[in-house]
Design a protein around this motif. Structure first.
Motif, mmCIF file in Angstrom:
data_model
loop_
_atom_site.group_PDB
_atom_site.id
_atom_site.type_symbol
_atom_site.label_atom_id
_atom_site.label_comp_id
_atom_site.label_asym_id
_atom_site.label_seq_id
_atom_site.Cartn_x
_atom_site.Cartn_y
_atom_site.Cartn_z
ATOM 1 N N THR A 144 44.178 -2.250 -31.577
ATOM 2 C CA THR A 144 44.590 -3.544 -31.742
ATOM 3 C C THR A 144 45.490 -3.825 -32.955
ATOM 4 O O THR A 144 45.213 -2.869 -33.822
ATOM 5 N N PHE A 145 46.081 -5.012 -32.969
ATOM 6 C CA PHE A 145 46.871 -5.462 -34.225
ATOM 7 C C PHE A 145 46.391 -6.718 -34.428
ATOM 8 O O PHE A 145 46.699 -7.637 -33.809
ATOM 9 N N THR A 146 46.171 -7.020 -35.751
ATOM 10 C CA THR A 146 45.796 -8.255 -36.325
ATOM 11 C C THR A 146 46.658 -8.666 -37.447
ATOM 12 O O THR A 146 46.960 -7.814 -38.299
ATOM 13 N N SER A 147 46.819 -9.851 -37.610
ATOM 14 C CA SER A 147 47.570 -10.278 -39.000
ATOM 15 C C SER A 147 46.955 -11.562 -39.512
ATOM 16 O O SER A 147 45.901 -12.089 -38.873
ATOM 17 N N ASP A 148 47.130 -11.443 -41.033
ATOM 18 C CA ASP A 148 46.414 -12.577 -41.797
ATOM 19 C C ASP A 148 46.985 -13.972 -41.414
ATOM 20 O O ASP A 148 46.211 -14.807 -41.614
ATOM 21 N N ASP A 149 48.223 -14.056 -41.016
ATOM 22 C CA ASP A 149 48.797 -15.385 -40.516
ATOM 23 C C ASP A 149 48.698 -15.826 -39.181
ATOM 24 O O ASP A 149 49.265 -16.813 -38.808
ATOM 25 N N GLY A 150 48.062 -14.957 -38.292
ATOM 26 C CA GLY A 150 47.889 -15.149 -36.896
ATOM 27 C C GLY A 150 49.224 -15.204 -36.201
ATOM 28 O O GLY A 150 49.420 -15.230 -34.945
ATOM 29 N N ARG A 151 50.196 -14.481 -36.804
ATOM 30 C CA ARG A 151 51.703 -14.467 -36.067
ATOM 31 C C ARG A 151 52.069 -13.098 -35.460
ATOM 32 O O ARG A 151 52.934 -12.911 -34.980
#
Length: 345
Positions: free
Chosen positions: A279-286
């Motif tokens: 999975t890939f996650t981002s701090d800004d949800g983008r």
């Protein structure tokens, strides 16, 4: 807040330090190898191209001058049959004698060796990548020619310092989604990079690296709902407090992202399980993605002092990516790669 560099100037000052860490959307700062103040053996320069036809096959080409060694590499990857071959002749003590260009938009590269050649040639609105190697795999030859269109588009450029050494830096450009056409021939089969289905990326790197680094990098390009779309993502080395290298590209326009995490699953004995879903996650949800691997292009070289453990994993991304204006793009089975590499070099 990430710092965008907006004015053209030299990359390094008189002490060999980065003048302005940050990112741009084009190759704005001027690289000059002679301005480097680090030891000559620490300088690393390369041009790496990856051209894919959807999730069918790909070819990768590298010409590198890492000072104490040079590298010329050809890779052919067949995703449907599930195999890859990389053959990489090495040269000793190149020390800048390969004369790699100071920019990515001009200057040709010619690499010739025993029974092979790799040529990168600029022709204004396009570039030609041509290559041949007589003994590529099991004594069989490979040859090909790829045309990449130099269309008007943004790219990801980042100037990254290293806290532990002021004269170390990495200046990097990633051009994602160049329309590609051409053919590669190997073992009686023709790999046809069809127009509209084939795209190339360039990883152009110049810099001085510290000895032991691990990086994470991923990219994808193709057509999404009739639009050219792709991304560059990555982190792991140097001081990236000024900017990340994470960007989306939609019809040639860059959309800057914040920080990302590559979530690689673990085996029961706590090793990276590259072929299980990531999975890939981002701090800004983008940028929120699932990733299903199909092939791990792995290599592990260990000369004790010099080591390289590489896993470039290709597969399908599904999830959401959000543009600067808030438009949410639904991504399903979009083909690309993500990698983890540790180098002691």
């Amino acid at each position: 807040m990430q710092h965008e560099i907006k004015q053209r100037h030299a990359l390094l000052d008189e002490k060999g330090h980065l003048i302005e860490p940050g990112y741009t959307k084009g190759l704005l700062m001027d690289y000059d190898r002679s301005a480097i103040k680090a030891g000559a053996l620490r300088i690393k320069e390369w041009d790496y191209y990856l051209i894919t036809k959807e999730d069918e096959f790909a070819v990768a080409l590298t010409v590198a001058d890492n000072s104490y060694m040079g590298l010329d590499s050809i890779s052919l990857i067949d995703f449907k049959e599930g195999w890859e071959q990389t053959t990489s002749p090495m040269l000793i003590m190149t020390l800048g004698k390969r004369n790699l260009p100071s920019g990515s938009d001009k200057g040709d590269i010619t690499a010739n060796g025993k029974n092979y050649f790799i040529h990168f040639k600029h022709n204004g609105d396009h570039r030609i990548l041509s290559f041949k190697m007589d003994k590529f795999k099991e004594g069989k030859a490979i040859e090909g020619e790829i045309r990449l269109e130099n269309i008007e588009q943004d790219s990801m450029v980042i100037a990254t310092p290293f806290k532990e050494k002021k004269t170390a830096f990495y200046y990097n450009q990633k051009i994602v989604g160049m329309p590609a056409t051409g053919k590669v021939e190997f073992d009686g089969k023709v790999y046809d990079f069809e127009e509209g289905k084939s795209f190339g990326l360039l990883d152009w790197g110049r810099g001085v690296w510290t000895y032991d680094n691990t990086w994470y990098w991923g990219a994808a390009h193709g057509i999404l709902d009739g639009h050219r779309f792709g991304w560059n993502i990555g982190y792991g080395f140097g001081d990236t407090s000024a900017a990340s290298e994470n960007m989306l590209f939609y019809d040639g326009v860059a959309h800057k992202l914040g920080r990302l995490s590559f979530n690689i699953p673990k085996t029961p004995d706590n090793k990276d399980d590259y072929m299980s879903p990531w999975t890939f996650t981002s701090d800004d949800g983008r940028f929120e993605m699932d990733f299903k691997p199909v092939l791990d292009r792995a290599s592990n070289t260990d000369f004790k002092v010099l080591c390289s453990d590489q896993h470039q994993v290709f597969g399908h991304f599904s999830g959401t990516a959000t543009l600067d204006d808030g438009t949410v793009l639904e991504v399903k089975d979009f083909f690309g790669f993500a990698e983890k590499v540790r180098n002691k070099w």
